[in-house]
Design an enzyme around this catalytic site. Structure first.
Site: not given
Length: 340
Positions: A35, A177, A204
């Site tokens: 990706g 996070d 998440h």
């Protein structure tokens, strides 16, 4: 509570920090980004290009990777960059990989939850991980693609079906996070974010994101209202970015930074650095959920030890309890997708 690689505050500092890696033959790693042409993939690949421990950087996507690779190859660092395009070249991209980072998939738009991405991204992760089981069965798989609470179980089930499953090598990257928690706490207390460390456990997405402010270093305290608002901001920070971009994307740059941070920490540990700890979403027995993010001690073999939850405050204990049902449902949804 835990230490890790020093966190650089800008790209120049990042490049300098990464040059501190050993350049011996032990640091001879092939890393793939699946990706690589996307909003996360491009800046992630840029950051990884600065790491001298990566001698081969393999970039895969369904479009534009030859151009992305050509662009990155002009950067004055030692790693060799090559782009791979489409299904026919995926196997060649993955051959010999030590680490595969997967940010592939569609991003969130305003009004969408991470779970809304499931139908599209689940099949993307399934197919990419299946290729990994065939071409680099012992590689570490670092999942960024949302919803991470489901895509990590999907990846695990695919590996199980292929007979290549190692629970210590399938990791959901929840580092963003932690990065957000560090930044928000530092801003409230007037501290340097690079000096703050807040473990974030759970999952998440939304309320499954559980910042352990009571375990922050340096130690900090907030009144109940501020603590509640801070926790909610950390949990909803992704939506904050999606809304601020007004339909133009999700948290790509900060996620790329977080993804590079985890990848670089893992490579440092694999290459002999001691005391490297990062939070990650893995197969776990720490709670009643079969997957859970906790601080992980990384070493030459990957995950050396799950450091668990530590001592929780009453407020944090309630957050963990409240996250269980949603997290269990997301995990089950991912597992069921593969078994259908």
């Amino acid at each position: 509570m835990f230490s890790r690689l020093a966190r650089p505050q800008n790209l120049a500092a990042l490049a300098g920090a990464l040059r501190n890696f050993s350049t011996t033959s032990a640091c001879n790693n092939k890393v793939a980004v699946l990706g690589a042409s996307g909003g996360i993939g491009q800046p992630l690949s840029l950051l990884l290009k600065h790491n001298p421990a990566i001698t081969q950087l393999a970039l895969y996507d369904i479009a534009h990777t030859p151009g992305v690779a050509c662009d990155l190859s002009h950067i004055e660092t030692g790693s060799d960059v090559k782009g791979y395009l489409g299904d026919a070249e995926l196997g060649a991209c993955l051959e010999g990989c030590d680490v595969v980072v997967i940010p592939a998939g569609v991003p969130r738009k305003p009004g969408m939850t991470r779970d809304d991405l499931f139908n599209t991204n689940a099949s993307i992760v399934r197919d990419l991980v299946k290729a990994c089981t065939q071409h680099c069965p012992t590689a570490f798989l670092l999942l960024i693609t949302n919803p991470v609470n489901s895509t990590v179980p999907i990846a695990s089930e695919v590996c199980k079906a292929a007979g290549t499953y190692d629970p210590g090598r399938v990791i959901g990257v929840t580092t963003l996070d932690v990065v957000r928690a560090n930044t928000f706490v530092a801003n409230l207390k007037g501290l340097n974010p690079a000096d703050v460390n807040v473990p974030v456990v759970g999952g998440h997405a939304g309320k499954t994101i559980i910042p352990l402010i009571s375990q922050a270093t340096p130690s900090v305290e907030f009144d109940p209202e501020t603590l509640d608002n801070l926790t909610k901001r950390i949990q909803d920070a992704g939506t904050e970015v999606v809304n601020a971009k007004a339909g133009a994307g999700s948290a790509t740059l900060s996620m790329a930074y977080a993804g590079a941070r985890f990848t670089n920490s893992l490579l440092a540990a694999l290459n002999g650095k001691e005391g490297v700890i990062e939070c990650g979403f893995i197969k776990s027995s720490e709670t009643e959920c079969s997957y859970f993010s906790t601080p992980l001690l990384l070493g030459k073999n990957g995950i050396e030890r799950n450091l668990g939850l530590g001592k929780l405050s009453d407020f944090e204990t309630k957050l963990v309890e409240d996250a269980m049902d949603e997290l269990k449902g997301s995990i089950a949804k991912g597992e069921k997708f593969v078994s259908q």
